[in-house]
Design an enzyme around this catalytic site. Structure first.
Site: not given
Length: 298
Positions: A89, A182
């Site tokens: 990523d 997150e």
């Protein structure tokens, strides 16, 4: 009194006697007297003990809790065993990528790179500066590509979803959209936070007619997103420098290190594995088969 003081002063001049005042010489305290009687080797032993305590304290506070980071940064990257489908990523943090070199020479644990997840947006206004270039090149060079949105605690979920949809045009063959979550806003209760996350997921799912992927680290998942309603979404877990995932639920992707190195990319890059075969990965893409959102997620 003045004559007596002068006399005392004159007596002190030239005399070898030292005047210590009315109380006389003070004796050192018991600790000082104890130290004076210690042999020389005791000082060396004590100094070594102080150094040892300092080293232990430093390791316990600063090194021990983050030992995995030291091993990752200064040791070899460990690869989970039993997986063959690898990917990365990327975002603007990787800078300009040499896609020719990445395609021709990029290998993870002697396996080709199969998929590339690309940061697209963040919050309700930000778009990654390298997104369009990375998104275009990933498809041009034959990688299965995906795009993710970084969830912000500073803007409403519906505005974040609309911003993602305005910037990202996923096509058939691309992986489902990804929500990277997150952090939880401090001014939201757990239930309010879950409702906000579901709002983003619902808006994006209706647009693409496929369930988005949820990216987060496993402790955050078990703390805030452990309701059964979230288990219907494909889960991309971040869990670094371990031989196996501690999370006991189902997952599709595993980001196992953030310090990978590859030709064509300067600096570090995240390494990921897919929990399945390459056929399963392709089956998971948008528009690939009628089982999207069903068989591919089981």
């Amino acid at each position: 009194m003045a004559s007596k003081r002068r006399a005392v002063h004159r007596k002190g001049i030239g005399s070898t006697h030292t005047y210590h005042g009315p109380q006389g010489r003070r004796k050192p305290n018991i600790f000082i007297r104890f130290l004076r009687h210690l042999p020389g080797w005791a000082y060396w032993l004590g100094g070594a003990a102080v150094v040892a305590v300092y080293i232990w304290f430093f390791y316990y506070i600063f090194v021990g809790p983050f030992g995995f980071r030291w091993r990752a940064l200064y040791g070899d990257v460990s690869y989970p065993e039993g997986y063959e489908i690898h990917g990365i990523d990327i975002s603007h943090h990787q800078g300009h990528i040499d896609w020719d070199k990445l395609k021709d020479e990029g290998m993870i644990n002697r396996c080709p790179i199969r998929f590339v997840m690309i940061k697209a947006t963040e919050g309700s206004t930000q778009t990654d500066e390298n997104f369009r270039e990375n998104f275009h090149q990933a498809r041009e060079y034959g990688f299965t590509r995906g795009a993710y949105h970084f969830y912000s605690v500073h803007s409403p979920a519906d505005r974040q979803a609309q911003h993602f949809l305005s910037q990202v045009k996923l096509e058939n063959g691309d992986l489902p959209p990804v929500l990277d979550v997150e952090h939880k806003p401090k001014d939201q209760t757990d239930d309010e936070f879950k409702a906000s996350v579901l709002q983003w997921l619902d808006i994006v799912e209706k647009h693409y007619n496929v369930k988005p992927i949820i990216y987060t680290y496993y402790k955050f998942k078990t703390r805030y997103l452990n309701d059964t309603i979230f288990d219907q979404y494909p889960y991309w877990i971040a869990h670094y420098y371990v031989d196996s995932v501690e999370y006991k639920g189902r997952w599709k992707f595993w980001q196992h290190t953030d310090v990978g190195k590859l030709p064509g990319i300067k600096g570090h890059v995240d390494f990921n594995i897919y929990n399945g075969s390459y056929y399963d990965l392709r089956q998971m893409t948008i528009g690939s088969m009628e089982t999207i959102g069903e068989k591919a997620y089981q």
